[in-house]
Design a protein around this motif. Structure first.
Motif, PDB file in Angstrom:
ATOM      1  N   ASP A 116      41.641 -66.197  32.973  1.00  0.00           N
ATOM      2  CA  ASP A 116      43.286 -66.691  33.178  1.00  0.00           C
ATOM      3  C   ASP A 116      43.169 -68.228  33.321  1.00  0.00           C
ATOM      4  O   ASP A 116      44.261 -68.947  33.253  1.00  0.00           O
ATOM      5  CB  ASP A 116      43.630 -65.951  34.249  1.00  0.00           C
ATOM      6  N   MET A 117      42.046 -68.698  33.858  1.00  0.00           N
ATOM      7  CA  MET A 117      42.228 -70.447  33.895  1.00  0.00           C
ATOM      8  C   MET A 117      42.347 -71.172  32.685  1.00  0.00           C
ATOM      9  O   MET A 117      43.060 -72.011  32.623  1.00  0.00           O
ATOM     10  CB  MET A 117      41.138 -70.908  34.644  1.00  0.00           C
ATOM     11  N   TRP A 118      41.916 -70.266  31.625  1.00  0.00           N
ATOM     12  CA  TRP A 118      41.868 -70.993  30.133  1.00  0.00           C
ATOM     13  C   TRP A 118      43.280 -70.285  29.494  1.00  0.00           C
ATOM     14  O   TRP A 118      43.937 -71.191  28.888  1.00  0.00           O
ATOM     15  CB  TRP A 118      40.765 -70.597  29.435  1.00  0.00           C
ATOM     16  N   THR A 119      43.644 -69.120  29.856  1.00  0.00           N
ATOM     17  CA  THR A 119      44.595 -68.584  28.829  1.00  0.00           C
ATOM     18  C   THR A 119      45.990 -68.349  29.719  1.00  0.00           C
ATOM     19  O   THR A 119      47.141 -67.956  29.087  1.00  0.00           O
ATOM     20  CB  THR A 119      44.097 -66.973  28.462  1.00  0.00           C
ATOM     21  N   GLY A 120      45.851 -68.310  30.916  1.00  0.00           N
ATOM     22  CA  GLY A 120      46.965 -68.020  31.871  1.00  0.00           C
ATOM     23  C   GLY A 120      47.968 -69.325  32.086  1.00  0.00           C
ATOM     24  O   GLY A 120      47.774 -70.569  31.695  1.00  0.00           O
ATOM     25  N   HIS A 121      49.089 -68.881  32.769  1.00  0.00           N
ATOM     26  CA  HIS A 121      49.987 -69.599  32.968  1.00  0.00           C
ATOM     27  C   HIS A 121      50.604 -69.630  34.547  1.00  0.00           C
ATOM     28  O   HIS A 121      50.290 -68.591  35.003  1.00  0.00           O
ATOM     29  CB  HIS A 121      51.388 -69.813  31.991  1.00  0.00           C
TER      30      HIS A 121
END
Length: 116
Positions: free
Chosen positions: A27-32
């Motif tokens: 989620d650090m790469w894909t999340g918001h």
């Protein structure tokens, strides 16, 4: 300001990978939005009292397509260790982060007496 009188001062330090999300799609790469990661650190030996801990980024791999946003800190500091904390928010995309830390504080002396 913390003042030490007649005490030994110890300095401990380390460099820790906090996360690597690029390869796994984390989620650090894909999340918001608001996101946080923590990494527990154990000092090489306990301090006599809670030390002062300074943290810094030693590696950050960020996406160039969004603003870079980061908040780093040490949290839950005890005589034995602490948590390294990395936070970001909004549309920032982070592939990986490594943090360096330095703990400075009072340590026990071989000459100290323990009376029970």
């Amino acid at each position: 300001m913390r003042k030490y009188v007649g005490s030994l001062i110890g300095v401990d330090q380390g460099n820790e990978e906090v996360f690597s999300d690029f390869a796994t799609g984390g989620d650090m790469w894909t999340g918001h939005g608001s996101r946080e990661r923590r990494k527990k650190v154990k000092f090489s030996e306990p301090f006599r009292s809670i030390p002062t801990v300074q943290v810094s980024l030693s590696l950050w791999d960020m996406d160039q397509g969004a603003n870079v946003r980061a908040d780093i800190t040490a949290d839950k500091i005890t005589e034995k260790g602490c948590d390294l904390v990395f936070r970001t928010w909004s549309d920032t995309r982070i592939a990986r982060v490594r943090m360096s830390w330095t703990a400075i504080g009072e340590v026990a002396s071989d000459d100290d007496w323990d009376l029970y």
